[in-house]
Design a protein around this motif. Sequence first.
Motif, PDB file in Angstrom:
ATOM      1  N   ARG A 160      -3.835  -6.745   6.329  1.00  0.00           N
ATOM      2  CA  ARG A 160      -4.727  -7.656   5.616  1.00  0.00           C
ATOM      3  C   ARG A 160      -6.156  -7.414   6.096  1.00  0.00           C
ATOM      4  NH1 ARG A 160      -5.684 -11.004   9.820  1.00  0.00           N
ATOM      5  NH2 ARG A 160      -3.970 -11.422  11.240  1.00  0.00           N
ATOM      6  N   THR A 161      -7.094  -8.055   5.448  1.00  0.00           N
ATOM      7  CA  THR A 161      -8.484  -7.956   5.881  1.00  0.00           C
ATOM      8  C   THR A 161      -8.662  -8.649   7.227  1.00  0.00           C
ATOM      9  OG1 THR A 161      -9.035  -9.957   4.633  1.00  0.00           O
ATOM     10  CG2 THR A 161      -9.401  -7.857   3.521  1.00  0.00           C
ATOM     11  N   GLY A 162      -9.707  -8.254   7.943  1.00  0.00           N
ATOM     12  CA  GLY A 162     -10.008  -8.880   9.220  1.00  0.00           C
ATOM     13  C   GLY A 162      -9.322  -8.221  10.412  1.00  0.00           C
ATOM     14  N   VAL A 163      -8.571  -7.154  10.191  1.00  0.00           N
ATOM     15  CA  VAL A 163      -7.892  -6.440  11.280  1.00  0.00           C
ATOM     16  C   VAL A 163      -8.584  -5.093  11.450  1.00  0.00           C
ATOM     17  CG1 VAL A 163      -5.719  -5.408  12.049  1.00  0.00           C
ATOM     18  CG2 VAL A 163      -5.693  -7.573  10.792  1.00  0.00           C
ATOM     19  N   ASN A 164      -8.858  -4.713  12.688  1.00  0.00           N
ATOM     20  CA  ASN A 164      -9.475  -3.422  12.969  1.00  0.00           C
ATOM     21  C   ASN A 164      -8.364  -2.388  13.144  1.00  0.00           C
ATOM     22  OD1 ASN A 164     -10.732  -1.148  14.069  1.00  0.00           O
ATOM     23  ND2 ASN A 164     -12.280  -2.386  15.105  1.00  0.00           N
ATOM     24  N   LEU A 175      -5.540  -2.673  -4.743  1.00  0.00           N
ATOM     25  CA  LEU A 175      -5.941  -4.022  -5.155  1.00  0.00           C
ATOM     26  C   LEU A 175      -7.295  -4.431  -4.561  1.00  0.00           C
ATOM     27  CD1 LEU A 175      -2.446  -5.763  -4.797  1.00  0.00           C
ATOM     28  CD2 LEU A 175      -3.458  -4.770  -6.857  1.00  0.00           C
ATOM     29  N   GLY A 176      -8.152  -3.437  -4.285  1.00  0.00           N
ATOM     30  CA  GLY A 176      -9.516  -3.719  -3.852  1.00  0.00           C
ATOM     31  C   GLY A 176      -9.719  -3.983  -2.378  1.00  0.00           C
ATOM     32  N   HIS A 177      -8.693  -3.852  -1.543  1.00  0.00           N
ATOM     33  CA  HIS A 177      -8.843  -4.177  -0.132  1.00  0.00           C
ATOM     34  C   HIS A 177      -9.181  -2.988   0.762  1.00  0.00           C
ATOM     35  CE1 HIS A 177      -7.797  -8.317  -0.700  1.00  0.00           C
ATOM     36  NE2 HIS A 177      -6.719  -7.956  -1.394  1.00  0.00           N
ATOM     37  N   CYS A 178      -9.014  -1.778   0.273  1.00  0.00           N
ATOM     38  CA  CYS A 178      -9.336  -0.608   1.085  1.00  0.00           C
ATOM     39  C   CYS A 178     -10.817  -0.588   1.485  1.00  0.00           C
ATOM     40  CB  CYS A 178      -8.955   0.672   0.347  1.00  0.00           C
ATOM     41  SG  CYS A 178      -9.341   2.178   1.263  1.00  0.00           S
ATOM     42  N   PRO A 179     -11.757  -0.823   0.560  1.00  0.00           N
ATOM     43  CA  PRO A 179     -13.167  -0.841   0.979  1.00  0.00           C
ATOM     44  C   PRO A 179     -13.479  -1.938   2.001  1.00  0.00           C
ATOM     45  CG  PRO A 179     -13.004  -0.650  -1.408  1.00  0.00           C
ATOM     46  CD  PRO A 179     -11.623  -0.943  -0.891  1.00  0.00           C
ATOM     47  N   GLU A 180     -12.608  -2.940   2.080  1.00  0.00           N
ATOM     48  CA  GLU A 180     -12.777  -4.015   3.070  1.00  0.00           C
ATOM     49  C   GLU A 180     -12.150  -3.655   4.414  1.00  0.00           C
ATOM     50  OE1 GLU A 180     -10.927  -7.331   1.125  1.00  0.00           O
ATOM     51  OE2 GLU A 180     -12.624  -7.646  -0.226  1.00  0.00           O
ATOM     52  N   GLY A 181     -11.630  -2.427   4.526  1.00  0.00           N
ATOM     53  CA  GLY A 181     -11.095  -1.955   5.801  1.00  0.00           C
ATOM     54  C   GLY A 181      -9.593  -1.974   5.940  1.00  0.00           C
ATOM     55  N   VAL A 182      -8.873  -2.303   4.879  1.00  0.00           N
ATOM     56  CA  VAL A 182      -7.406  -2.325   4.971  1.00  0.00           C
ATOM     57  C   VAL A 182      -6.904  -0.908   4.701  1.00  0.00           C
ATOM     58  CG1 VAL A 182      -5.261  -3.431   4.263  1.00  0.00           C
ATOM     59  CG2 VAL A 182      -7.394  -4.725   4.244  1.00  0.00           C
ATOM     60  N   SER A 236      -1.238  -9.751  -3.145  1.00  0.00           N
ATOM     61  CA  SER A 236      -2.629  -9.480  -2.809  1.00  0.00           C
ATOM     62  C   SER A 236      -2.869  -8.098  -2.222  1.00  0.00           C
ATOM     63  CB  SER A 236      -3.144 -10.516  -1.806  1.00  0.00           C
ATOM     64  OG  SER A 236      -3.117 -11.804  -2.373  1.00  0.00           O
ATOM     65  N   TYR A 237      -1.831  -7.495  -1.640  1.00  0.00           N
ATOM     66  CA  TYR A 237      -2.001  -6.213  -0.956  1.00  0.00           C
ATOM     67  C   TYR A 237      -0.945  -5.221  -1.415  1.00  0.00           C
ATOM     68  CZ  TYR A 237      -5.005  -8.896   2.141  1.00  0.00           C
ATOM     69  OH  TYR A 237      -6.003  -9.694   2.632  1.00  0.00           O
ATOM     70  N   SER A 238      -1.164  -3.970  -1.085  1.00  0.00           N
ATOM     71  CA  SER A 238      -0.212  -2.902  -1.357  1.00  0.00           C
ATOM     72  C   SER A 238      -0.408  -1.833  -0.289  1.00  0.00           C
ATOM     73  CB  SER A 238      -0.444  -2.324  -2.756  1.00  0.00           C
ATOM     74  OG  SER A 238      -1.781  -1.866  -2.872  1.00  0.00           O
ATOM     75  N   ILE A 245       0.343   9.943  -2.418  1.00  0.00           N
ATOM     76  CA  ILE A 245       1.513  10.727  -2.005  1.00  0.00           C
ATOM     77  C   ILE A 245       2.775   9.888  -2.126  1.00  0.00           C
ATOM     78  CG2 ILE A 245       2.614  11.937  -0.068  1.00  0.00           C
ATOM     79  CD1 ILE A 245      -0.294  12.528   0.940  1.00  0.00           C
ATOM     80  N   THR A 246       2.737   8.674  -1.560  1.00  0.00           N
ATOM     81  CA  THR A 246       3.892   7.769  -1.585  1.00  0.00           C
ATOM     82  C   THR A 246       3.417   6.346  -1.797  1.00  0.00           C
ATOM     83  OG1 THR A 246       5.001   9.163   0.061  1.00  0.00           O
ATOM     84  CG2 THR A 246       5.918   6.968  -0.294  1.00  0.00           C
ATOM     85  N   ASN A 247       4.067   5.627  -2.706  1.00  0.00           N
ATOM     86  CA  ASN A 247       3.836   4.194  -2.851  1.00  0.00           C
ATOM     87  C   ASN A 247       4.823   3.517  -1.910  1.00  0.00           C
ATOM     88  OD1 ASN A 247       3.582   1.523  -3.531  1.00  0.00           O
ATOM     89  ND2 ASN A 247       3.797   1.825  -5.725  1.00  0.00           N
ATOM     90  N   VAL A 248       4.326   3.012  -0.799  1.00  0.00           N
ATOM     91  CA  VAL A 248       5.174   2.393   0.215  1.00  0.00           C
ATOM     92  C   VAL A 248       5.545   0.968  -0.188  1.00  0.00           C
ATOM     93  CG1 VAL A 248       5.296   1.770   2.669  1.00  0.00           C
ATOM     94  CG2 VAL A 248       4.067   3.831   1.973  1.00  0.00           C
ATOM     95  N   THR A 249       4.747   0.357  -1.061  1.00  0.00           N
ATOM     96  CA  THR A 249       4.915  -1.044  -1.445  1.00  0.00           C
ATOM     97  C   THR A 249       6.286  -1.293  -2.069  1.00  0.00           C
ATOM     98  OG1 THR A 249       2.558  -1.115  -1.907  1.00  0.00           O
ATOM     99  CG2 THR A 249       3.888  -2.955  -2.735  1.00  0.00           C
ATOM    100  N   ARG A 250       7.016  -2.248  -1.491  1.00  0.00           N
ATOM    101  CA  ARG A 250       8.306  -2.661  -2.035  1.00  0.00           C
ATOM    102  C   ARG A 250       8.400  -4.176  -2.151  1.00  0.00           C
ATOM    103  NH1 ARG A 250       8.168   1.734  -3.327  1.00  0.00           N
ATOM    104  NH2 ARG A 250       9.391   3.489  -2.650  1.00  0.00           N
ATOM    105  N   GLY A 251       7.576  -4.906  -1.419  1.00  0.00           N
ATOM    106  CA  GLY A 251       7.683  -6.355  -1.518  1.00  0.00           C
ATOM    107  C   GLY A 251       7.008  -7.139  -0.411  1.00  0.00           C
ATOM    108  N   GLY A 252       6.212  -6.503   0.422  1.00  0.00           N
ATOM    109  CA  GLY A 252       5.488  -7.242   1.440  1.00  0.00           C
ATOM    110  C   GLY A 252       6.034  -7.146   2.844  1.00  0.00           C
ATOM    111  N   ARG A 253       7.222  -6.616   2.979  1.00  0.00           N
ATOM    112  CA  ARG A 253       7.807  -6.343   4.299  1.00  0.00           C
ATOM    113  C   ARG A 253       8.371  -4.934   4.204  1.00  0.00           C
ATOM    114  NH1 ARG A 253       9.207 -11.743   3.226  1.00  0.00           N
ATOM    115  NH2 ARG A 253      11.110 -11.076   2.225  1.00  0.00           N
TER     116      ARG A 253
END
Length: 165
Positions: free
Chosen positions: A38-42, A111-118, A66-68, A86-94
């Motif tokens: 998520r956002t806010g993690v380095n 979903l727009g979070h990569c530029p925010e550092g995710v 919200s994330y993928s 290469i791979t879509n890892v997203t399956r459901g949040g876990r």
Amino acid sequence: MASMAALVATMMVVLMVSGGTLVEGTLRYVGGSRTSWRTGVNFSQWAANQTFYVDDWLYFGFYKHSYSVYEVNRTSYENCIVSGFITNVTRGGRDVFHLLYARPYYFISGLGHCPEGVKVAFNVTYAPASAPVPVKHSGTSGLFPNFNAVGIVAVAWSSLLTIFL
């Protein structure tokens, strides 16, 4: 009910003989916790404090609406480009990802979070070879001294087939 008891007994023998280690690698919570994709993690700082080996597993925990998670190449990582992943890892949040090769890995959130550092990048290497354990030749050393985990699994599978077929 007798066959269930036999199954449990067989699996307990397998775990005792193998020392309980049939799966190699380490599970790594990306970002440091079960819900830190998520956002806010380095992520750069987190990855810099880790050593990743072939056969390790990554755990991506996030809110699925919200994330993928996408594995991408270096250029897509640097520019936050999801298309051509290469791979879509997203399956459901876990979601988990198995690190199978010694090479650089790059993951981004869509979903727009990569530029925010995710996003996270790191290199995977082979684990250092451990020192060989001396074999004891006088007497027996364990229940099955010459079996490795694959042999143990084969014996267990054969036992299960015998019980249920």
